[in-house]
Design a protein around this motif. Structure first.
Motif, short mmCIF file in Angstrom:
data_model
loop_
_atom_site.label_atom_id
_atom_site.label_comp_id
_atom_site.label_asym_id
_atom_site.label_seq_id
_atom_site.Cartn_x
_atom_site.Cartn_y
_atom_site.Cartn_z
N PRO A 25 0.83 -1.22 0.00
CA PRO A 25 0.00 0.00 0.00
C PRO A 25 0.86 1.25 0.00
O PRO A 25 1.91 1.31 0.65
CB PRO A 25 -0.81 -0.12 1.30
N ARG A 26 0.40 2.24 -0.71
CA ARG A 26 1.10 3.53 -0.76
C ARG A 26 0.05 4.64 -0.66
O ARG A 26 -0.88 4.70 -1.45
CB ARG A 26 1.88 3.66 -2.07
N GLY A 27 0.25 5.51 0.27
CA GLY A 27 -0.67 6.62 0.35
C GLY A 27 -1.60 6.55 1.55
O GLY A 27 -1.31 5.86 2.52
N PRO A 28 -2.71 7.29 1.43
CA PRO A 28 -3.17 7.96 0.22
C PRO A 28 -2.19 9.04 -0.28
O PRO A 28 -1.57 9.72 0.52
CB PRO A 28 -4.49 8.61 0.65
N ILE A 29 -2.05 9.10 -1.62
CA ILE A 29 -1.26 10.15 -2.25
C ILE A 29 -2.22 11.06 -3.01
O ILE A 29 -3.28 10.64 -3.44
CB ILE A 29 -0.20 9.57 -3.20
N VAL A 30 -1.83 12.31 -3.14
CA VAL A 30 -2.66 13.27 -3.86
C VAL A 30 -2.36 13.13 -5.35
O VAL A 30 -1.26 13.46 -5.80
CB VAL A 30 -2.42 14.70 -3.38
N VAL A 31 -3.33 12.64 -6.09
CA VAL A 31 -3.18 12.42 -7.52
C VAL A 31 -3.83 13.58 -8.27
O VAL A 31 -4.99 13.91 -8.02
CB VAL A 31 -3.83 11.08 -7.94
N GLY A 66 -5.87 15.81 -10.41
CA GLY A 66 -7.15 15.61 -11.05
C GLY A 66 -8.03 14.59 -10.37
O GLY A 66 -9.19 14.41 -10.76
N LYS A 67 -7.51 13.88 -9.34
CA LYS A 67 -8.28 12.83 -8.67
C LYS A 67 -8.40 13.06 -7.17
O LYS A 67 -9.33 12.56 -6.54
CB LYS A 67 -7.61 11.46 -8.89
N GLY A 68 -7.46 13.81 -6.60
CA GLY A 68 -7.47 13.99 -5.15
C GLY A 68 -6.73 12.85 -4.47
O GLY A 68 -5.99 12.09 -5.09
N PRO A 69 -6.93 12.67 -3.15
CA PRO A 69 -6.24 11.61 -2.40
C PRO A 69 -6.66 10.23 -2.90
O PRO A 69 -7.85 9.95 -3.06
CB PRO A 69 -6.69 11.83 -0.95
N MET A 70 -5.69 9.36 -3.16
CA MET A 70 -5.95 7.99 -3.61
C MET A 70 -5.02 7.04 -2.88
O MET A 70 -3.85 7.33 -2.67
CB MET A 70 -5.70 7.84 -5.12
N LEU A 71 -5.57 5.89 -2.50
CA LEU A 71 -4.75 4.79 -2.00
C LEU A 71 -4.29 3.99 -3.21
O LEU A 71 -5.11 3.51 -3.99
CB LEU A 71 -5.54 3.90 -1.05
N THR A 72 -3.01 3.88 -3.40
CA THR A 72 -2.47 3.11 -4.53
C THR A 72 -1.60 1.99 -3.99
O THR A 72 -1.36 1.88 -2.78
CB THR A 72 -1.65 4.01 -5.48
#
Length: 236
Positions: free
Chosen positions: A203-209, A211-217
């Motif tokens: 797991p990485r994040g949540p990171i701010v993507v 155009g998408k906002g915070p996402m767990l990647t």
């Protein structure tokens, strides 16, 4: 008879050139249908890859050396994509884009693209950067719906549009060197796949993507216990 052979040879050469820029099914459609070529797909898997630091390392390099290196690396990736039955869409500078699941839909598009991505990271190790160092890739993958079609009247291109494409691009651009960053949708599909045991997900994040906002990647890596396997057979 001579003129007929010349015309036949020219036709074969034109077909070969067309197949260098378009999938076969799309090339056939373009030759026989002058109307707009556009299709919607419920599920495809899109991959973007980028050579880390290439712009900086090539700034003062010999132009021929830059082109030769990119040609060597991308030609090997083209061959690899063909083994997995994927469509290379385009290269932009040192970025590479490919997709699974079109123009002919296939149920294992996620598995094929992920297997391709893992092999990409190994393939680039056989090449050296312009400064003699290792070539490192950032890879991003997302799966979902998309629209595909041919645009342009001269130097036309077969391209993809939609949120799936944008998200896959963000997975690459905000990824890490020597890593494959994927979305929860990719993880969910692989969790139900026979290949699930071949991979582990960090797991990485949540990171701010953008155009998408915070996402767990997730960073996808081969499992240490994963057996080596043959690629899925290409689909016609």
């Amino acid at each position: 008879r001579f003129l007929f052979r010349q015309e036949e040879r020219a036709s074969r050469q034109a077909d070969a050139l067309l197949l260098n820029v378009l999938p076969r099914a799309i090339a056939d459609q373009l030759k026989h249908t002058p109307a707009t070529i556009a299709d919607g797909y419920d599920e495809v898997t899109v991959l973007f890859a980028d050579i880390v630091g290439f712009t900086r390392m090539s700034a003062a390099a010999d132009p021929c050396a830059v082109v030769d290196l990119l040609n060597a690396v991308f030609s090997e990736l083209d061959d690899l994509a063909g083994r997995y039955g994927l469509e290379k869409i385009k290269t932009v500078g040192d970025a590479y884009m490919a997709v699974g699941g079109l123009p002919q839909p296939r149920p294992d598009h996620v598995e094929a693209v992920v297997s391709f991505a893992v092999d990409m990271l190994d393939a680039v190790k056989r090449h050296r950067a312009l400064n003699g160092g290792a070539i490192r890739l950032r890879v991003g993958i997302h799966t979902g719906p998309t629209v595909a079609g041919v645009i342009g009247r001269s130097k036309f291109i077969y391209d993809l549009w939609g949120d799936t494409v944008n998200t896959a691009s963000r997975m690459e651009s905000q990824g890490l060197p020597d890593a494959i960053q994927v979305t929860p949708e990719v993880l969910a599909r692989l969790a139900k796949s026979p290949l699930a045991g071949r991979y582990r997900f960090e797991p990485r994040g949540p990171i701010v993507v953008k155009g998408k906002g915070p996402m767990l990647t997730y960073l996808l890596r081969p499992s240490e216990a994963a057996p080596a396997g043959e690629p899925p057979p290409p689909h016609p």
